[in-house]
Design a protein around this motif. Structure first.
Motif, PDB file in Angstrom:
ATOM      1  N   PHE A 172      57.603 -92.072 -29.401  1.00  0.00           N
ATOM      2  CA  PHE A 172      58.032 -91.326 -28.248  1.00  0.00           C
ATOM      3  C   PHE A 172      59.548 -91.528 -28.222  1.00  0.00           C
ATOM      4  O   PHE A 172      60.383 -92.341 -28.906  1.00  0.00           O
ATOM      5  N   ALA A 173      60.183 -90.661 -27.473  1.00  0.00           N
ATOM      6  CA  ALA A 173      61.504 -90.596 -27.195  1.00  0.00           C
ATOM      7  C   ALA A 173      62.054 -90.948 -25.864  1.00  0.00           C
ATOM      8  O   ALA A 173      61.406 -90.857 -24.784  1.00  0.00           O
ATOM      9  N   ILE A 174      63.153 -91.830 -25.964  1.00  0.00           N
ATOM     10  CA  ILE A 174      63.732 -92.178 -24.609  1.00  0.00           C
ATOM     11  C   ILE A 174      65.219 -91.620 -24.424  1.00  0.00           C
ATOM     12  O   ILE A 174      65.946 -91.518 -25.343  1.00  0.00           O
ATOM     13  N   THR A 175      65.234 -91.070 -23.276  1.00  0.00           N
ATOM     14  CA  THR A 175      66.552 -90.394 -22.965  1.00  0.00           C
ATOM     15  C   THR A 175      67.490 -91.466 -22.287  1.00  0.00           C
ATOM     16  O   THR A 175      67.169 -92.077 -21.433  1.00  0.00           O
ATOM     17  N   SER A 176      68.836 -91.155 -22.750  1.00  0.00           N
ATOM     18  CA  SER A 176      69.679 -91.978 -22.054  1.00  0.00           C
ATOM     19  C   SER A 176      70.233 -91.136 -20.931  1.00  0.00           C
ATOM     20  O   SER A 176      70.795 -90.018 -21.379  1.00  0.00           O
ATOM     21  N   ALA A 177      70.693 -91.606 -20.051  1.00  0.00           N
ATOM     22  CA  ALA A 177      71.182 -90.808 -18.767  1.00  0.00           C
ATOM     23  C   ALA A 177      72.440 -91.573 -18.116  1.00  0.00           C
ATOM     24  O   ALA A 177      72.441 -92.871 -18.090  1.00  0.00           O
ATOM     25  N   ASN A 178      73.606 -90.957 -18.145  1.00  0.00           N
ATOM     26  CA  ASN A 178      74.835 -91.430 -17.700  1.00  0.00           C
ATOM     27  C   ASN A 178      75.015 -91.156 -16.317  1.00  0.00           C
ATOM     28  O   ASN A 178      75.039 -90.040 -15.702  1.00  0.00           O
ATOM     29  N   SER A 179      75.629 -92.229 -15.579  1.00  0.00           N
ATOM     30  CA  SER A 179      75.941 -91.963 -14.138  1.00  0.00           C
ATOM     31  C   SER A 179      77.738 -91.614 -14.652  1.00  0.00           C
ATOM     32  O   SER A 179      78.040 -92.212 -15.581  1.00  0.00           O
ATOM     33  N   TYR A 180      78.187 -90.991 -13.380  1.00  0.00           N
ATOM     34  CA  TYR A 180      79.659 -90.760 -13.929  1.00  0.00           C
ATOM     35  C   TYR A 180      80.139 -90.429 -12.549  1.00  0.00           C
ATOM     36  O   TYR A 180      79.847 -90.342 -11.617  1.00  0.00           O
ATOM     37  N   TRP A 181      81.791 -90.740 -12.820  1.00  0.00           N
ATOM     38  CA  TRP A 181      82.830 -90.331 -11.574  1.00  0.00           C
ATOM     39  C   TRP A 181      83.302 -89.107 -11.896  1.00  0.00           C
ATOM     40  O   TRP A 181      83.401 -88.707 -12.932  1.00  0.00           O
ATOM     41  N   VAL A 182      83.556 -88.291 -10.638  1.00  0.00           N
ATOM     42  CA  VAL A 182      84.264 -87.117 -10.583  1.00  0.00           C
ATOM     43  C   VAL A 182      85.505 -86.981  -9.959  1.00  0.00           C
ATOM     44  O   VAL A 182      85.549 -87.706  -8.803  1.00  0.00           O
ATOM     45  N   PHE A 183      86.669 -87.009 -10.642  1.00  0.00           N
ATOM     46  CA  PHE A 183      88.100 -87.031 -10.070  1.00  0.00           C
ATOM     47  C   PHE A 183      88.634 -85.626  -9.844  1.00  0.00           C
ATOM     48  O   PHE A 183      88.460 -84.902 -10.814  1.00  0.00           O
ATOM     49  N   THR A 184      89.617 -85.334  -9.050  1.00  0.00           N
ATOM     50  CA  THR A 184      90.668 -84.290  -9.132  1.00  0.00           C
ATOM     51  C   THR A 184      92.121 -84.951  -9.562  1.00  0.00           C
ATOM     52  O   THR A 184      92.351 -86.017  -9.114  1.00  0.00           O
ATOM     53  N   ALA A 185      92.722 -84.035 -10.244  1.00  0.00           N
ATOM     54  CA  ALA A 185      94.043 -84.545 -10.597  1.00  0.00           C
ATOM     55  C   ALA A 185      94.952 -83.428 -10.744  1.00  0.00           C
ATOM     56  O   ALA A 185      94.317 -82.417 -11.226  1.00  0.00           O
ATOM     57  N   PRO A 186      96.244 -83.532 -10.552  1.00  0.00           N
ATOM     58  CA  PRO A 186      97.189 -82.306 -10.794  1.00  0.00           C
ATOM     59  C   PRO A 186      97.451 -81.960 -12.081  1.00  0.00           C
ATOM     60  O   PRO A 186      97.244 -83.041 -13.142  1.00  0.00           O
ATOM     61  N   GLU A 187      97.983 -80.966 -12.554  1.00  0.00           N
ATOM     62  CA  GLU A 187      98.225 -80.677 -13.573  1.00  0.00           C
ATOM     63  C   GLU A 187      99.669 -81.514 -14.191  1.00  0.00           C
ATOM     64  O   GLU A 187     100.383 -81.950 -13.539  1.00  0.00           O
ATOM     65  N   GLY A 188      99.476 -81.986 -15.419  1.00  0.00           N
ATOM     66  CA  GLY A 188     100.691 -82.893 -15.912  1.00  0.00           C
ATOM     67  C   GLY A 188     100.463 -84.351 -15.488  1.00  0.00           C
ATOM     68  O   GLY A 188     101.147 -85.227 -15.459  1.00  0.00           O
ATOM     69  N   PHE A 189      99.221 -84.830 -14.897  1.00  0.00           N
ATOM     70  CA  PHE A 189      99.024 -86.096 -14.344  1.00  0.00           C
ATOM     71  C   PHE A 189      99.079 -87.162 -15.443  1.00  0.00           C
ATOM     72  O   PHE A 189      99.304 -88.243 -15.109  1.00  0.00           O
ATOM     73  N   VAL A 190      99.067 -86.739 -16.552  1.00  0.00           N
ATOM     74  CA  VAL A 190      99.068 -87.783 -17.819  1.00  0.00           C
ATOM     75  C   VAL A 190     100.381 -88.257 -17.803  1.00  0.00           C
ATOM     76  O   VAL A 190     100.660 -89.639 -18.180  1.00  0.00           O
ATOM     77  N   LYS A 191     101.475 -87.688 -17.261  1.00  0.00           N
ATOM     78  CA  LYS A 191     102.779 -87.988 -17.527  1.00  0.00           C
ATOM     79  C   LYS A 191     103.263 -88.728 -16.628  1.00  0.00           C
ATOM     80  O   LYS A 191     104.260 -89.275 -16.337  1.00  0.00           O
ATOM     81  N   GLN A 192     102.613 -88.684 -15.320  1.00  0.00           N
ATOM     82  CA  GLN A 192     103.007 -89.466 -14.048  1.00  0.00           C
ATOM     83  C   GLN A 192     102.299 -90.785 -14.033  1.00  0.00           C
ATOM     84  O   GLN A 192     101.402 -91.226 -14.528  1.00  0.00           O
ATOM     85  N   ASP A 193     102.738 -91.559 -13.347  1.00  0.00           N
ATOM     86  CA  ASP A 193     102.362 -93.136 -12.974  1.00  0.00           C
ATOM     87  C   ASP A 193     101.320 -92.846 -12.122  1.00  0.00           C
ATOM     88  O   ASP A 193     101.418 -92.104 -10.821  1.00  0.00           O
TER      89      ASP A 193
ATOM     90  N   SER B  79      69.492 -95.845 -18.062  1.00  0.00           N
ATOM     91  CA  SER B  79      70.455 -95.570 -17.328  1.00  0.00           C
ATOM     92  C   SER B  79      71.720 -96.300 -17.852  1.00  0.00           C
ATOM     93  O   SER B  79      71.512 -97.494 -18.183  1.00  0.00           O
ATOM     94  N   TYR B  80      72.765 -95.912 -17.773  1.00  0.00           N
ATOM     95  CA  TYR B  80      74.024 -96.321 -17.895  1.00  0.00           C
ATOM     96  C   TYR B  80      75.051 -96.191 -16.758  1.00  0.00           C
ATOM     97  O   TYR B  80      74.902 -94.860 -16.209  1.00  0.00           O
ATOM     98  N   THR B  81      75.939 -97.000 -16.483  1.00  0.00           N
ATOM     99  CA  THR B  81      77.016 -96.946 -15.331  1.00  0.00           C
ATOM    100  C   THR B  81      78.011 -95.796 -15.629  1.00  0.00           C
ATOM    101  O   THR B  81      78.144 -95.500 -16.699  1.00  0.00           O
ATOM    102  N   GLY B  82      78.920 -95.779 -14.672  1.00  0.00           N
ATOM    103  CA  GLY B  82      80.183 -94.823 -14.599  1.00  0.00           C
ATOM    104  C   GLY B  82      80.854 -95.473 -15.800  1.00  0.00           C
ATOM    105  O   GLY B  82      81.912 -94.683 -16.215  1.00  0.00           O
TER     106      GLY B  82
END
Length: 701
Positions: free
Chosen positions: A183-204, A581-584
């Motif tokens: 039989f197959a066991i399915t792994s399911a992920n919990s996850y977080w959802v964030f919003t961020a502005p364009e260019g957030f990678v360059k910002q602190d 199950s797996y956490t975020g």
């Protein structure tokens, strides 16, 4: 003058017949004459006909046992067993699903081979010998010929009945657990959802709006670092909606919704923390809406789940007009953690399969090795036997039918019967009790399935995708809850496979009815056509080999197709669901693991429709007319025997059985009038000679 091959065979047969002064022991044999066979002839008999098929059945059961035993030894040696379960593969969910499909296909081939071998052995064990038939006829009873029958077991030897019962009982656990061994066991992920502005990678990262403190900051820090490394996967908004609009997330993890609807370039917003679904949670809470954040802009529609609003959301996404909360999403950056789906096997279930496989292999092998007396497996076998040695209890009853002996008592009455030339319908070959039992069983099963389908659909809060979710699809709303006693793998396997077992029992009745009707149809054709008999042994001269499945292939192939299709639909209708199950933060979360059963409304509906078609097919053929007015013998040994007195004549008040044509049973036969006395009363029988056509309303005996 040269003789043809057929004449040579007849001369050899004449020379090999022993004189009629046989010993008492020989008189108990199936035939009145004993043929001296050479060693080569004996070997030929063992490598053809029913003995060869039984030997193949034994070989097949041993091969299946070797596969099953070899698999368990290999799996236990190469894959560590923990809590009676071992993982055969761990990784990509799609690959696991493909492997599961392939292995289950192989399992179905093995199980079909094993159960087919077992069924053939059961047919041989339940088939009577001529001695059994003579004993039953002497008591005024009759036996079934050519169809599966429990009646025969009550009249035969106790050893055969015990072996037959052991084969039946050993089939039950195989039906229940074989398919669920892997039989197959399915792994399911919990996850977080964030919003961020364009260019957030360059910002602190200076601030974040969240009520979850360090946990949220850790998740965001990981996502930001992955974004800087370029390991997050960019999805346009349509792809993002489609990827996350699922009850159990197996492919992606936490994600950032990139938006320009913010005046603060360093502002991050935590939109949602999506945990994996648990069946025991209240279905009217947010747990029944596992991706509601996708539809957060439609918050005013409080009475609707996100799946009900999903078509509108997808339409907005296609127009680049998707909002989450108050933010207009430009695109998504999604985490893609390693997939951890598993293909596992259950050691207790595998051992159970091996044990009962071994039981079957021993019984089938013993039956094949100890088979000395030829069973009468087909009506052709019975006609051969009764023509060689006519049945003394049915003289003068040439128009005897199955219906006239249904009371199970039929002493020779020497009464004439009137011939009715109107052909009966196919269902006349089946007892009313068996026919009614088959129809009622199917009707009850269909009604129960329909009731469960209605109950299941009404229990769903969101019915918008009821008929589009796919066969066997895992859906949070179609998981079975409230069954506290069904918590282990084995208990869920038993629940999921119970419909398979019940259908197999019902199909046994279906097959018996169809077999009896097709036997009657072929029997009826002997009144209009001269043909060789179908025998289970090596055919001789004009004889024909019997059908392997007792049914003509034009009926056997559709029947097997229906059966295989319905078994598969049942496996997609009710199935085991295992979630890890797996956490975020990509850590195991055993507290949210579960194993239960799920159901699929489209699969249940499809199974019901196939079941209805099967019943309609059976009923439709049951009302067909037989080809002639020949008395319907069905599987009744008394009625078959009554039609096999080719040399019966009447001298005064006595019936005299004259010496018949030697080897007639090997020739092409036809049923009809073989004798008419001075008073105009005739006699009907199978014969290799020319026969007359019985007249409607005329007396025959």
């Amino acid at each position: 003058m040269e003789l043809d091959d057929e004449s040579h065979k007849m001369i050899d047969l004449l020379e090999s017949i022993k004189p009629s002064d046989q010993s008492d022991n020989e008189s108990e044999s199936q035939f009145p004459v004993k043929v001296h066979r050479s060693f080569r002839t004996r070997i030929t008999e063992w490598y053809s006909g029913w003995r060869f098929t039984l030997a193949l059945a034994s070989f097949a059961s041993i091969i299946v046992l070797a596969f099953n035993l070899g698999f368990v030894i290999w799996a236990a040696a190469h894959h560590k067993v923990k809590e009676n379960r071992g993982a055969l593969h761990d990784g990509n969910c799609e690959k696991v699903q493909h492997m599961s499909t392939g292995l289950h296909f192989a399992i179905n081939i093995l199980s079909t081979s094993l159960l087919g071998a077992s069924n053939y052995c059961m047919q041989c064990l339940s088939a009577p010998t001529r001695k059994d038939i003579d004993r039953a006829h002497g008591k005024g009873r009759w036996l079934d010929i050519g169809v599966p029958s429990i009646r025969n077991l009550r009249q035969g030897s106790r050893k055969r009945a015990i072996l037959w019962l052991c084969l039946v009982l050993s089939s039950l656990p195989l039906h229940l657990v074989y398919n669920s061994t892997i039989f197959a066991i399915t792994s399911a992920n919990s996850y977080w959802v964030f919003t961020a502005p364009e260019g957030f990678v360059k910002q602190d990262m200076q601030n974040i709006t969240s009520d979850n403190g360090d946990t949220t900051n850790d998740a965001l820090s990981r996502l930001r670092a992955e974004a800087q490394n370029g390991t997050l996967q960019r999805l346009d908004i349509s792809q993002c909606v489609n990827a996350y609009a699922t009850d159990f997330q197996t492919t992606y993890g936490s994600l950032i919704l990139v938006t320009n609807d913010t005046d603060q370039p360093d502002q991050y917003q935590s939109v949602a923390q999506q945990t994996t679904f648990l069946p025991e949670e209240n279905l009217r809470t947010s747990a029944s809406d596992p991706y509601k954040w996708i539809c957060s802009a439609q918050a005013e529609a409080k009475d609707h789940t996100c799946s009900q609003l999903l078509s509108d959301v997808k339409d907005q996404a296609s127009k680049n007009d998707w909002y989450v909360d108050r933010y207009r999403v430009a695109y998504c950056l999604a985490e893609r953690p390693p997939q951890r789906c598993k293909l596992e096997y259950s050691l207790p279930l595998a051992i159970t399969v091996i044990v009962f496989n071994l039981v079957k292999a021993i019984i089938i092998g013993y039956t094949a090795a100890s088979a000395t007396k030829k069973p009468i497996l087909t009506t052709g076998d019975a006609v051969v036997s009764f023509m060689l040695k006519p049945d003394e209890f049915t003289r003068g009853q040439c128009l005897l039918t199955r219906e006239s002996v249904k009371t199970r008592r039929c002493r020779p009455s020497y009464k004439s019967s009137m011939f009715n030339s109107t052909p009966k319908r196919w269902h006349a070959a089946v007892s009313g009790r068996r026919y009614l039992l088959g129809l009622v069983s199917y009707a009850v099963a269909i009604v129960i399935c329909t009731g469960l389908l209605i109950f299941g659909v009404l229990s769903m809060r969101d019915k918008s995708n009821t008929w589009t979710m796919g066969l066997g699809a895992i859906n949070a709303q179609t998981l079975i809850t409230g069954t506290r006693w069904v918590t282990s793998l084995i208990s869920n396997v038993l629940v999921a496979n119970t419909p398979q077992l019940l259908f197999s029992i019902i199909y046994f009745t279906f097959n018996a009815i169809f077999t009896a009707m097709t036997l009657a149809a072929e029997w009826s054709r002997y009144a209009n056509h001269r043909k060789g008999l179908r025998v289970s042994g090596p055919p001789e001269v004009a004889q024909r080999s019997s059908y392997f499945l007792s049914l003509p292939y034009r009926f056997a192939v559709p029947a097997l197709t229906f059966s295989a299709l319905l078994h598969w639909l049942l496996s997609q209708s009710l199935f085991v669901v295992g979630i890890e199950s797996y956490t975020g933060n990509l850590q195991r979360d055993p507290a949210r693991d579960f194993i239960t059963c799920g159901y699929s409304p489209p699969a249940i509906l499809s199974a019901i429709l196939v079941g209805v078609v099967m019943v309609a097919w059976l009923v439709g053929f049951s009302f067909r007319r037989l080809e002639s007015g020949m008395p319907v013998a069905g599987s009744c040994s008394l009625a078959i025997a009554a039609a096999c007195h080719p040399t019966l004549s009447i001298q005064g008040d006595k019936y005299v059985e004259e010496e018949g044509k030697l080897g007639a049973e090997q020739m092409r036969l036809q049923w009809g009038v073989t004798y008419v006395d001075a008073d105009g009363e005739g006699h009907c029988s199978f014969s290799s000679e020319k026969v007359g056509v019985p007249e409607d309303g005329k007396i025959y005996r």
